[in-house]
Scaffold this motif. Structure first.
Motif, mmCIF file in Angstrom:
data_model
loop_
_atom_site.group_PDB
_atom_site.id
_atom_site.type_symbol
_atom_site.label_atom_id
_atom_site.label_comp_id
_atom_site.label_asym_id
_atom_site.label_seq_id
_atom_site.Cartn_x
_atom_site.Cartn_y
_atom_site.Cartn_z
ATOM 1 N N ARG A 49 37.287 39.418 31.192
ATOM 2 C CA ARG A 49 37.016 38.295 30.302
ATOM 3 C C ARG A 49 36.028 38.698 29.203
ATOM 4 O O ARG A 49 36.213 38.342 28.032
ATOM 5 N N ALA A 50 34.996 39.472 29.595
ATOM 6 C CA ALA A 50 34.023 39.926 28.603
ATOM 7 C C ALA A 50 34.677 40.829 27.564
ATOM 8 O O ALA A 50 34.373 40.751 26.364
ATOM 9 N N GLN A 51 35.592 41.697 28.039
ATOM 10 C CA GLN A 51 36.297 42.586 27.114
ATOM 11 C C GLN A 51 37.160 41.783 26.146
ATOM 12 O O GLN A 51 37.218 42.085 24.947
ATOM 13 N N MET A 52 37.786 40.731 26.678
ATOM 14 C CA MET A 52 38.600 39.871 25.816
ATOM 15 C C MET A 52 37.728 39.188 24.765
ATOM 16 O O MET A 52 38.099 39.110 23.585
ATOM 17 N N PHE A 53 36.555 38.711 25.219
ATOM 18 C CA PHE A 53 35.645 38.067 24.264
ATOM 19 C C PHE A 53 35.171 39.055 23.204
ATOM 20 O O PHE A 53 35.064 38.715 22.023
ATOM 21 N N THR B 184 34.116 42.156 44.129
ATOM 22 C CA THR B 184 34.720 43.119 43.204
ATOM 23 C C THR B 184 35.726 42.443 42.278
ATOM 24 O O THR B 184 35.727 42.672 41.066
ATOM 25 N N ASP B 185 36.580 41.597 42.851
ATOM 26 C CA ASP B 185 37.587 40.912 42.031
ATOM 27 C C ASP B 185 36.918 40.029 40.988
ATOM 28 O O ASP B 185 37.349 39.958 39.832
ATOM 29 N N ALA C 138 37.192 40.484 37.044
ATOM 30 C CA ALA C 138 37.636 39.380 36.185
ATOM 31 C C ALA C 138 36.620 39.113 35.081
ATOM 32 O O ALA C 138 36.987 38.862 33.927
ATOM 33 N N GLU C 139 35.329 39.161 35.441
ATOM 34 C CA GLU C 139 34.278 38.960 34.442
ATOM 35 C C GLU C 139 34.329 40.049 33.382
ATOM 36 O O GLU C 139 34.159 39.783 32.185
ATOM 37 N N ALA C 140 34.546 41.312 33.838
ATOM 38 C CA ALA C 140 34.610 42.422 32.889
ATOM 39 C C ALA C 140 35.803 42.260 31.953
ATOM 40 O O ALA C 140 35.707 42.508 30.745
#
Length: 665
Positions: free
Chosen positions: A274-278, A265-266, A270-272
């Motif tokens: 990071r993807a949102q930041m991208f 989950t963590d 974190a991926e979500a």
């Protein structure tokens, strides 16, 4: 193979000649013969060596054989060593009894029969060897048991302290073991784990996919790795990664499966993040690029509008203030007209883009002969081509067929492509125009030039609005960079496609337009008809419709009203015929009755949704039925239909529905 080691045989006699005789008799045994001349010496040998058998003389000076045997038997290590007494004297029973009482296993009188002695010694040697072999096996077994115990303890320790959940299932898929981490992740006891599969914790939206992939794994036996959302008590949703691999027997058959579950989950969060930041970064960059592009466009627009105005205003003032001769006046009027036309085209492009952005650009449909369109466009650009001494190679298929479209807009597409080809091709170059039929029901128009080409990094952006390969003030060609964006939109409105390829800068470019051919052979409208009445009368022009209905009257009625609207209709009587047709053609819309003998409409659409994409999986579909209950509508939509119409129905309603869902194809 390693040679078998020799065993020790102890020969005890105070007379060397007797020892020599024993050594000769036992030489064929090829064992290690140890000689002792007294009981004391024999006992010293026994301190350091083990013996398969002891041949002990009775009558010896000092310690006789009986005393030596008693001492040998008193030692734990040699207590079970076989002793054979040898004597040349008393043969009475008392002496033999004394010998056996001292621990002897046999009592032989001298002279000794060498065959008897050899056979007796050989038996004890073999017994010794077997005993030693059993001891070694016992030691090896003890070592293996110790290692197994250590392995079990190590596995238990690893399983207990593992940061991931571990589970084991048998060949039938029943859970037989879970470790504490598995139980903690799933928040259930060890006993509950044996009754519940991890699939039961998968969130409802992911459960079908999880079940399908898990059953495929169990049937195929490959390694399994999937990630799903799990729903636990108190509506807690966690992301878990599930892995599993088969456990094989020595013969290669599957005896069960061992797997792990890991809380990721963590990692997913974190991926979500990071993807949102991208995405946000990309959005900012895109917005900045768009603002820059708009600024550049406004600068170009100002330049492009002011340039013809300068010429028109300049010549107008000259005409007002000076009296020109006929040639001068003609030159002035030509310049004013030429620049006015150029400015009008700029304004038309801007208006077209505005209509496209607002979704207000509409087609005036009719039957179009592409040869006429291309010929007219060629006639318009021929003077510019001749001025640059360009070679025009034209190859138009006379039997290509017609398309349903807006003649004015299609000519705009061709003219724009030809104008660009002529504009960007240097003097003495070449422009090729081809028209041919491809893939049975499509027509292809290609415009190829030997001009400046398109760089690879700009090629994907060539059809974007406000994009130009060179937006600097030193660019060699005029224009707003809107033409290809308009062309792209117009082609898509005609349900076609356009592509651009170029080997690179200075190597020319090829633009290819593909349009669907008009399949309906029963209309007789004139080519190039652009009236609004044609658009109203033929809303389905060019569409391929597949009708499935077992009732001949219904089938004929549907075919008639749909063909009247310009569509090409294929009508069949059953689900099997429909599936066969889908393998041959690619209809734009499917209309199917629900209640049919054999396989009904629900079965048909479910089968279609499992087909490959190229054979109709995503075909827009309308269900027709005499049932009008709400649950019937829901069932049709759940089965895979896009629209549901109850009988009897208004033809206009059906046509409207077809027009609506045809956009999905």
């Amino acid at each position: 193979m390693q040679a078998e080691s020799k065993v020790n045989i102890l020969l005890v006699d105070d007379k060397p000649e007797n020892l020599l005789a024993l050594k000769v008799i036992l030489a064929d045994l090829e064992e290690n013969l140890v000689q002792a001349t007294s009981g004391e010496e024999a006992l010293r040998y026994l301190l350091h060596q083990d013996f398969a058998v002891i041949l002990l003389d009775v009558q010896m000076p000092g310690m006789d054989g009986f005393e030596a045997a008693s001492l040998i038997r008193s030692r734990q290590k040699s207590r079970q060593t076989p002793i054979i007494f040898l004597t040349a004297f008393s043969t009475d029973d008392n002496m033999q009894f004394k010998g056996y009482a001292a621990g002897a296993v046999d009592y032989l009188l001298k002279p000794i029969d060498q065959h008897i002695l050899t056979s007796k010694v050989k038996i004890f040697v073999e017994l010794y060897k077997k005993s030693e072999a059993l001891k070694q096996q016992a030691q090896q077994l003890a070592i293996l048991n110790s290692e197994l115990k250590q392995s079990e303890e190590r596995f238990r320790s690893l399983s207990t302290s593992s940061p991931v959940g571990i589970f084991e299932i048998d060949h039938q898929g029943n859970c037989t073991y879970t470790n504490p981490r598995y139980q903690a992740i799933c928040n259930i006891t060890a006993a509950e784990c044996l009754d519940k599969s991890w699939l039961e914790f998968v969130e409802a939206d992911d459960r079908d996919a999880a079940t399908t992939s898990w059953l495929n794994y169990l049937s195929q036996g490959n390694e399994y790795t999937q990630e799903f959302r799990f729903l636990f008590k108190e509506d807690i949703v966690r992301w878990l990664r599930v892995r599993c691999t088969p456990m094989l027997r020595t013969d290669g058959s599957i005896q069960g499966h061992v797997g792990t579950i890991e809380d990721i989950t963590d990692q997913k969060n974190a991926e979500a993040t990071r993807a949102q930041m991208f995405r946000e970064q990309a959005a900012r960059q895109e917005a900045e690029a768009a603002n820059k592009m708009k600024d550049e466009f406004l600068a170009i627009l100002s330049h492009e509008l002011r340039t013809p105005l300068t010429a028109m205003l300049g010549w107008s003032k000259i005409l007002r203030t000076k009296k020109l001769d006929e040639q001068g006046t003609s030159r002035a009027l030509d310049a004013i007209e030429r620049n006015a036309i150029a400015q009008t085209q700029l304004i038309e492009d801007i208006l077209d883009v505005s209509r496209i952005i607002r979704g207000q650009l509409r087609l005036n449909l009719g039957v179009v002969d592409l040869q006429l369109i291309i010929t007219a466009a060629l006639d318009a650009v021929r003077p510019q081509a001749e001025m640059k001494n360009l070679q025009l190679d034209i190859c138009l298929d006379d039997h290509v067929g017609k398309v349903s479209g807006d003649a004015v807009r299609l000519q705009q597409v061709i003219s724009n492509l030809l104008t660009n080809a002529v504009k960007f091709t240097p003097k003495n170059g070449k422009v090729e125009v081809t028209l041919k039929r491809v893939e049975t029901s499509w027509v292809e128009i290609a415009v190829k030039d030997t001009g400046i080409g398109i760089e690879a990094e700009f090629l994907p952006k060539v059809f974007e609005r406000f994009r130009q390969a060179d937006s600097s003030t030193t660019r060699s060609q005029n224009g707003l960079g809107l033409g290809l964006a308009i062309v792209h939109h117009l082609v898509e409105l005609h349900k076609g496609s356009i592509s651009a390829v170029s080997p690179g800068k200075g190597q020319g470019a090829t633009f290819t337009v593909k349009l669907p051919l008009l399949q309906n052979k029963h209309h007789h409208l004139n080519a190039g008809n652009m009236s609004s009445s044609a658009s109203a009368l033929l809303p389905l022009a060019g569409l391929r419709i597949l009708i499935v209905d077992d009732e001949v009257d219904n089938r004929n009625f549907l075919s008639f009203i749909i063909q009247e609207q310009g569509a090409n209709v294929t009508a069949v009587t059953s689900a099997d015929e429909a599936l066969a047709v889908l393998k041959e053609i690619q209809p734009d819309v499917l209309i199917s009755d629900i209640c049919m003998p054999g396989e009904d409409g629900y079965t048909l659409i479910k089968k279609i949704r499992t087909l490959p994409v190229e054979t109709g999986q995503k075909i827009p579909a309308i269900a027709l039925t005499a049932c009008s209950h709400e649950e019937d509508c829901a069932q049709a939509l759940n089965a895979g239909f896009h629209e549901y119409i109850s009988k009897p129905f208004e033809p206009s309603d059906l046509i409207t529905r077809i027009t609506k869902i045809a956009r999905l194809s």
